[in-house]
Design an enzyme around this catalytic site. Structure first.
Site, PDB file in Angstrom:
ATOM      1  N   GLY A 277       0.707  -1.377   0.056  1.00 13.44           N
ATOM      2  CA  GLY A 277      -0.060  -0.029  -0.005  1.00 13.44           C
ATOM      3  C   GLY A 277       0.838   1.210   0.238  1.00 13.44           C
ATOM      4  O   GLY A 277       2.035   1.242   0.219  1.00 13.44           O
ATOM      5  N   CYS A 278       0.174   2.399  -0.342  1.00 14.41           N
ATOM      6  CA  CYS A 278       1.014   3.522  -0.457  1.00 14.41           C
ATOM      7  C   CYS A 278       1.295   3.915   0.862  1.00 14.41           C
ATOM      8  O   CYS A 278       2.609   4.394   0.915  1.00 14.41           O
ATOM      9  CB  CYS A 278       0.046   4.407  -1.312  1.00 14.41           C
ATOM     10  SG  CYS A 278      -1.411   4.920  -0.545  1.00 14.41           S
TER      11      CYS A 278
END
Lengths: 345, 345, 345, 345
Positions: A148-149
């Site tokens: 995930g970012c």
């Protein structure tokens, strides 16, 4: 020449993959799917790529997809990914999944934060696609779960300190701020220009689904289960994440000592850039690039360290890291397609 | 390997040159000057380039400069350029001058809009660096006057129509809107975030110095002296110019006829992209790239044509076009270093 | 105490009415309708108004509405308005309609640019609600058609010149730029932050529905049918319109002469502010206010005049002008509720 | 009618005072000073106030100032304020000082974070101008030290919890984000549009001068010396501060219990608005207003509470709070001039 496909090409992450793949001479984008834009050229949806990308969006069943490429990027929402990925793997394809479906090793944790998991048998095999931590495993994987970012920015910021046992893990607080592209291209009131521009707010406070992903990796790094505080915020910018991370030091440290810890940990990493003491990263210095810029500050008054970590959420936080993973999985130079300079101003 | 120097490397145009030169394998940035940042690494001023550019800013006299490179980009204000360029030429160097000092063929016109000209003897020799119009002359030139940002967008928008004698030149109105980077990096109240953000205004109405530059090229294209209306505006964005250009048609035309005129004129041009009928360009579809996107609309109700022309003012409007000129002058592939895709969103 | 209702209270125009009515001591907001937010407090949808507005959104049939207020603002899309307004009038209510349905006097023109008109019998009665032109008629009207945002800026910019016969009407070109709130709050891809921010483009070139509205009023002012060119553009700001208007002068004029024309025409107008010669308006100097700021420039080189006209599209371009009309229709002080200073920065 | 003066009227804080004073019927702005714009109308510098404010900037010595008003707002930098304020007090005037010079009770602390203090004898008398904590003292004061913008947001967010002894003070971390107007109107590179727009960064990490101000007030509230972590960040917006504040709970609490603590503490406060459980404040919901919006979240997983506190830094964080203090000091209604609704979008 390696043929790759993008499943979900018309979202912001999908089209960013298409943009980055333009710079990869050894890779050919051979198929791009989009239910919404089936039959349209990708450049009709994203005219910025006119003259650079020449592909028509298709709406394909997984079985039609499989023989069109060697490796697939699945840039679709969680829950959709778990319905596609197993069939691609069974067809002998490599997959970089950009959803959350294969990031958590523990199906129970996944089901607590997301929903029912219909392909838990692949969790053990999936490699968490953070090359700075798992380069070798990624190179040998057929399924990579692209991080995930928010977790990318937080884990890269913390890893050197955790490995050095320099901080108390249970005191970790990650206060993260993300640009609006993280919410995707689906039309919804909260993503409208007039709602986001000239404003700033927190959301999903202490409830965001990226929390268990960070906790999993932090726990692995410090070899014990850890719970952290995480607050995401929405910035009035399109691209960029800055995470401000706090932790108590296990013992007093100077700024130069802590810099050494980072320099040593990241000495062979192209995509992690360390700020000079007294300097801090900014999202606009990594825009459009695969860099993660990190700066740190020892606060002797409070016995805490503050870590600042900046990425472009669509590149190192999604498509760029996915291309980096593809490069590793396909035995290509790891930096291929990823060395263009950040765009500033 | 060609060695190039940037005079005035720490302005937005100078550093954009440095960014683009990273992508040019046959070119080496061998010297960069900056009075203000003398002795500092360029990446200390622009941390986005960390790991990409490795050069220290110097404050050099022209005579010290000359033997440090084969070609120079002079990215300094007008009036400063005319003091440097002649000596570089005398030392046998090639020069792409990004100031206004050598763009106007007529010293009198220059002196009317700017100030006294101290090197008018070079005006006859200087080639106006718009490759789409003057490719051959640029290839043989030692001094190229890189066009202004507004003129680039307006002239590329009008050239096919003027050549086809499809519009009445004296009815031309260019309503242009530019991002804030056009004002440079000098600290001034009008360029502050709080003054520009969330606002929009015109400035220098009917008085902007790019007017005679447009008139010169339009007059050459239609072979008679022409006076036009030009209004610049300040957009709350960093990069990008959109020019909306109006003119009376000499005779009725359909949208498809006018599209043919453009397609034919630009059929061999990599950096001019024509929008499909009914579509128009946007500054965010050319951001970071050397493209000029053009769309047109016939308005039968009024007998006018409306032309929309978008560029990134720092790239096709400045540094990118300068690199394109350098490529031509040095017999390198014209598109070298200029083919990265626009960044959107 | 006058009771007023807002039909369509949850759009940007509706809620702006609610905001402005807070400042009107003689007016009570007695009913607010919203299909989407039926049963919710308006402050749940717009938390900025918490503590200022205390009303619950309702989903009401027109017959239920009528006895809830004396005057209604219909802030609904065109075509929806024409289905509601006649019944409100029949019930003896006054109406300020913010849609386009009653702005055009000629049903044929309406049907050419919009669609079928189901209540054309009210067109003759409806007063075009631009107080600077039709103050007296508005004061006696039961149906006021509140002007469009673009037409407000363009007509106020042109009226003095047209009345003075100082320009040639057929040479008028209006190049207008609007903030994103003009597109409303409906979720659509083109209104997303990532699509609008850091960008700029034209849309509906030579085809926008506000064109006939401008032509109607310009034609009335110069007493002959006039066709104009109009190009709308989308600015990356929330509020504000700037129109840049071009026309040929009928005879040479100085800047001071033209200033006299404007000063004389607007000498009694609170909401029109004229810029000093050499100064021009900016959208951020009218933000949140009912002002229309106008600046002009004579361009002797081309024989044209350039007029710059700035408003806040949600205030003078919609809700503010509607409140101004309400004040006139209800014999309240015209400026009531409308005298708060623009917010800058 | 009370006559007030603004010393330093041409900065963003000074002009915001002028804007707010337009809404105060019992107050007359009788003098405004500005060295830079001496002799110019304030509306020439800030055209948004045209028609609202009619005053000429003057460059006056303190002795010339004193007889021009009853109360003065000193909106000048720290160190400049301490040279002016004593003379105004000696002349029998009331002063609301918006600089940092009289906020800290301890001259030693001041001198450690700022520089030498030349008027320490006034520190004991100066009242810290946060009406929610010191209303009575402010009402009787002749010198009020208007709080800093960051401290206002942080202290209002923490006060109820500290009074209730619900958190461990030494675990407090304040992660604050501010719009660019906080840096003032002085032209400097870091405040340019192109440097701030589309970006985000931290600055003065663990070193910002507002830290001791927060610590002073937090220590007073919990009756022991407390050290906290504070990190300021720069948002690409003009107005607004959001502080995200973390602390360990002294004992488990539910969301509804903690809401009761806040409701009870702020039950008589007009300018503090509490968000419903599950909702959080946003800077764009307080823009242009004197409100402080607060939302809280109990995080049972970590035993922490997260407090979100939003203000407009120019209003509740500066000029609005100063007007609130003036109202108290002059026995006017506390909310006079401060009740206009926040501007959204």
């Amino acid at each position: 020449m390696i043929k790759v496909g993008i499943v979900g090409a018309s979202g912001y992450t999908g089209v960013e993959l298409a943009r980055l793949l333009c710079n990869c001479p050894d890779v050919k984008l051979s198929v791009a799917t989009s239910r919404q834009y089936n039959g349209k050229k990708l450049t009709d949806v994203y005219p910025n790529l006119t003259g650079m990308v020449d592909i028509v969006c298709e709406d394909l069943k997984t079985e039609e997809l499989a023989d069109r490429a060697d490796l697939f990027f699945t840039a679709v929402p969680h829950q959709t990914a778990m319905a596609i990925v197993p069939d691609l793997l069974k067809a002998g394809k490599k997959v970089v999944d950009l959803s959350a479906d294969f990031r958590l090793h523990d199906a129970e944790v996944y089901e607590k934060w997301y929903q029912n998991h219909t392909a838990p048998e692949y969790l053990a095999e999936a490699i968490y696609g953070l090359p700075e931590l798992y380069r070798q495993q990624i190179a040998g994987a057929r399924l990579v779960a692209n991080p995930g970012c928010y977790p990318t920015s937080v884990i890269l910021g913390l890893a050197p300190l955790l490995q050095a046992e320099a901080i108390e893990p249970e005191t970790i607080i990650a206060d993260s701020k993300s640009g609006a592209s993280g919410a995707g291209r689906l039309p919804q009131t909260g993503s409208l220009f007039c709602e986001v521009a000239d404003g700033f707010k927190a959301y999903k406070v202490a409830e965001h689904r990226h929390t268990p992903e960070m906790e999993q990796e932090i726990s692995l790094l410090c070899k014990k289960p850890v719970t952290i505080s995480f607050t995401p915020h929405l910035l009035p910018i399109s691209r960029g994440i800055l995470s401000t991370i706090y932790a108590k030091l296990t013992q007093a440290m100077s700024d130069s000592e802590v810099n050494e810890v980072y320099k040593s940990f990241y000495k062979d990493e192209t995509f992690v850039r360390l700020c000079e003491p007294g300097s801090y990263p900014a999202t606009n210095f990594v825009r459009g690039s695969n860099f993660c810029d990190i700066g740190v500050k020892i606060d002797n008054r409070t016995g805490r360290i503050v870590i600042l970590s900046a990425i472009d959420n669509l590149v190192k936080g999604a498509a760029g890291q996915a291309v980096q993973n593809m490069n590793l999985m396909c035995n290509l130079p790891e930096t291929q397609g990823l060395l263009s300079a950040p765009l500033f101003p």
